[in-house]
Write an enzyme that holds these catalytic residues in place. Structure first.
Site, PDB file in Angstrom:
ATOM      1  N   LYS A  14      -7.284 -59.535  79.081  1.00 54.41           N
ATOM      2  CA  LYS A  14      -7.326 -60.805  79.815  1.00 54.41           C
ATOM      3  C   LYS A  14      -6.714 -61.951  79.007  1.00 54.41           C
ATOM      4  O   LYS A  14      -5.941 -62.733  79.540  1.00 54.41           O
ATOM      5  CB  LYS A  14      -8.784 -61.181  80.174  1.00 54.41           C
ATOM      6  CG  LYS A  14      -9.483 -60.153  81.051  1.00 54.41           C
ATOM      7  CD  LYS A  14     -10.852 -60.649  81.505  1.00 54.41           C
ATOM      8  CE  LYS A  14     -11.850 -60.842  80.384  1.00 54.41           C
ATOM      9  NZ  LYS A  14     -12.299 -59.576  79.726  1.00 54.41           N
ATOM     10  N   ARG A  89     -19.086 -64.612  84.446  1.00 54.24           N
ATOM     11  CA  ARG A  89     -19.504 -63.275  84.019  1.00 54.24           C
ATOM     12  C   ARG A  89     -20.816 -62.865  84.661  1.00 54.24           C
ATOM     13  O   ARG A  89     -21.287 -61.753  84.420  1.00 54.24           O
ATOM     14  CB  ARG A  89     -19.695 -63.261  82.507  1.00 54.24           C
ATOM     15  CG  ARG A  89     -18.521 -62.684  81.723  1.00 54.24           C
ATOM     16  CD  ARG A  89     -18.870 -62.820  80.245  1.00 54.24           C
ATOM     17  NE  ARG A  89     -18.222 -61.843  79.426  1.00 54.24           N
ATOM     18  CZ  ARG A  89     -17.110 -62.050  78.734  1.00 54.24           C
ATOM     19  NH1 ARG A  89     -16.477 -63.194  78.811  1.00 54.24           N
ATOM     20  NH2 ARG A  89     -16.633 -61.101  77.966  1.00 54.24           N
ATOM     21  N   ARG A 128      -8.593 -53.465  67.798  1.00 55.48           N
ATOM     22  CA  ARG A 128      -8.568 -54.924  67.641  1.00 55.48           C
ATOM     23  C   ARG A 128      -9.442 -55.349  66.446  1.00 55.48           C
ATOM     24  O   ARG A 128      -9.136 -56.311  65.761  1.00 55.48           O
ATOM     25  CB  ARG A 128      -9.067 -55.583  68.938  1.00 55.48           C
ATOM     26  CG  ARG A 128      -8.944 -57.096  68.938  1.00 55.48           C
ATOM     27  CD  ARG A 128      -9.171 -57.671  70.314  1.00 55.48           C
ATOM     28  NE  ARG A 128     -10.586 -57.771  70.643  1.00 55.48           N
ATOM     29  CZ  ARG A 128     -11.052 -58.203  71.808  1.00 55.48           C
ATOM     30  NH1 ARG A 128     -10.225 -58.540  72.779  1.00 55.48           N
ATOM     31  NH2 ARG A 128     -12.340 -58.278  72.034  1.00 55.48           N
ATOM     32  N   ARG A 134     -13.311 -60.284  64.415  1.00 57.76           N
ATOM     33  CA  ARG A 134     -14.434 -60.597  65.312  1.00 57.76           C
ATOM     34  C   ARG A 134     -15.626 -59.691  65.017  1.00 57.76           C
ATOM     35  O   ARG A 134     -15.512 -58.472  65.069  1.00 57.76           O
ATOM     36  CB  ARG A 134     -13.994 -60.446  66.779  1.00 57.76           C
ATOM     37  CG  ARG A 134     -13.205 -61.640  67.261  1.00 57.76           C
ATOM     38  CD  ARG A 134     -12.717 -61.475  68.672  1.00 57.76           C
ATOM     39  NE  ARG A 134     -13.761 -61.108  69.621  1.00 57.76           N
ATOM     40  CZ  ARG A 134     -13.601 -61.117  70.920  1.00 57.76           C
ATOM     41  NH1 ARG A 134     -12.453 -61.493  71.449  1.00 57.76           N
ATOM     42  NH2 ARG A 134     -14.584 -60.761  71.718  1.00 57.76           N
ATOM     43  N   ARG A 146     -21.563 -54.401  74.926  1.00 60.51           N
ATOM     44  CA  ARG A 146     -20.760 -55.334  75.726  1.00 60.51           C
ATOM     45  C   ARG A 146     -20.273 -54.666  76.998  1.00 60.51           C
ATOM     46  O   ARG A 146     -20.234 -55.289  78.061  1.00 60.51           O
ATOM     47  CB  ARG A 146     -19.573 -55.843  74.900  1.00 60.51           C
ATOM     48  CG  ARG A 146     -20.017 -56.904  73.895  1.00 60.51           C
ATOM     49  CD  ARG A 146     -19.030 -57.056  72.771  1.00 60.51           C
ATOM     50  NE  ARG A 146     -17.712 -57.448  73.185  1.00 60.51           N
ATOM     51  CZ  ARG A 146     -16.604 -57.226  72.466  1.00 60.51           C
ATOM     52  NH1 ARG A 146     -16.685 -56.614  71.299  1.00 60.51           N
ATOM     53  NH2 ARG A 146     -15.445 -57.616  72.914  1.00 60.51           N
TER      54      ARG A 146
END
Ligand code: ADP
Length: 190
Positions: A14, A89, A128, A134, A146
């Site tokens: 996204k 969300r 990632r 992160r 998640r």
């Protein structure tokens, strides 16, 4: 106004696509994840609160997220439109967004659902993690959490918007340019 929601699970791409779509259609890009991370970096009160949820792979509470988002929309009163990335969300967030846009005599015009298989998501997020720094990418259990939160709380939004006839499905597997082109077709044709 043209208001676009880029919808999809964590790792769907996204963020990458939202930046490109914002530029092409001259929209303000609002990524709740990016805004939270900027607040964490700046050690603001909001950042400290958000971090306690994000590090566990949980959602930041609706009230906090909605107030923050409202503030960002209000900072951009003259915008041609918005691309929302990572928001809404939950159903209460979607309802709050409807009310907020109503104040601008506007509404959500198109929801682009970026679809990627679960195996691919997990692979992308682990990859990632090597470069993003992160904390929520670093641990497979947090990633799984998640994805579970996405299934329980966020996925039902697809129905919420499908009932309005504004969902466009785009395959999120392919080259960045191919996916971008498909998203542009979906947005332009709404
Ligand atoms: P991703 O979609 O890759 O998981 P984001 O950058 O969109 O990442 O969001 C990172 C984290 O920030 C989420 O896991 C969640 O904890 C928090 N967050 C982002 N957007 C929202 C939202 N709309 N409501 C609640 N929490 C959010």
């Amino acid at each position: 106004m043209l208001n676009v929601i880029l919808f999809g699970p964590p790792g769907a791409g996204k963020g990458t696509q939202a930046v490109k779509v914002a530029e092409k259609f001259e929209l303000v890009h609002l990524s709740t994840g990016d805004i939270f991370r900027a607040n964490i970096k700046g050690e603001t009160e909001l950042g400290v609160l958000a971090k306690s949820y994000i590090d566990k792979g949980q959602l930041v509470p609706d009230e906090v997220t909605i107030n923050m988002l409202r503030g960002e929309v209000e900072k951009n009163k003259t915008a041609k439109g918005f691309i929302f990335d990572g928001f809404p969300r939950t159903i209460p967030q979607a309802e709050a967004l409807d009310l907020l846009l109503k104040d601008y005599n506007s509404a959500v015009d198109v929801v682009v659902s970026l679809e990627v298989t679960e195996e691919e998501l997990i692979a992308r997020l682990k990859n990632r993690a090597l470069t993003s720094g992160r904390t929520d990418d670093a641990d497979e259990n947090i990633i799984k959490n998640r994805i579970q939160v996405y299934k329980d709380e966020t996925f039902p939004l697809k129905d919420y918007y499908t009932r309005r006839g504004i969902v466009k499905v785009v395959n999120g597997i392919g080259t960045i340019e191919q996916i971008f082109s498909d998203i542009c077709t979906a947005v332009a044709g709404e």
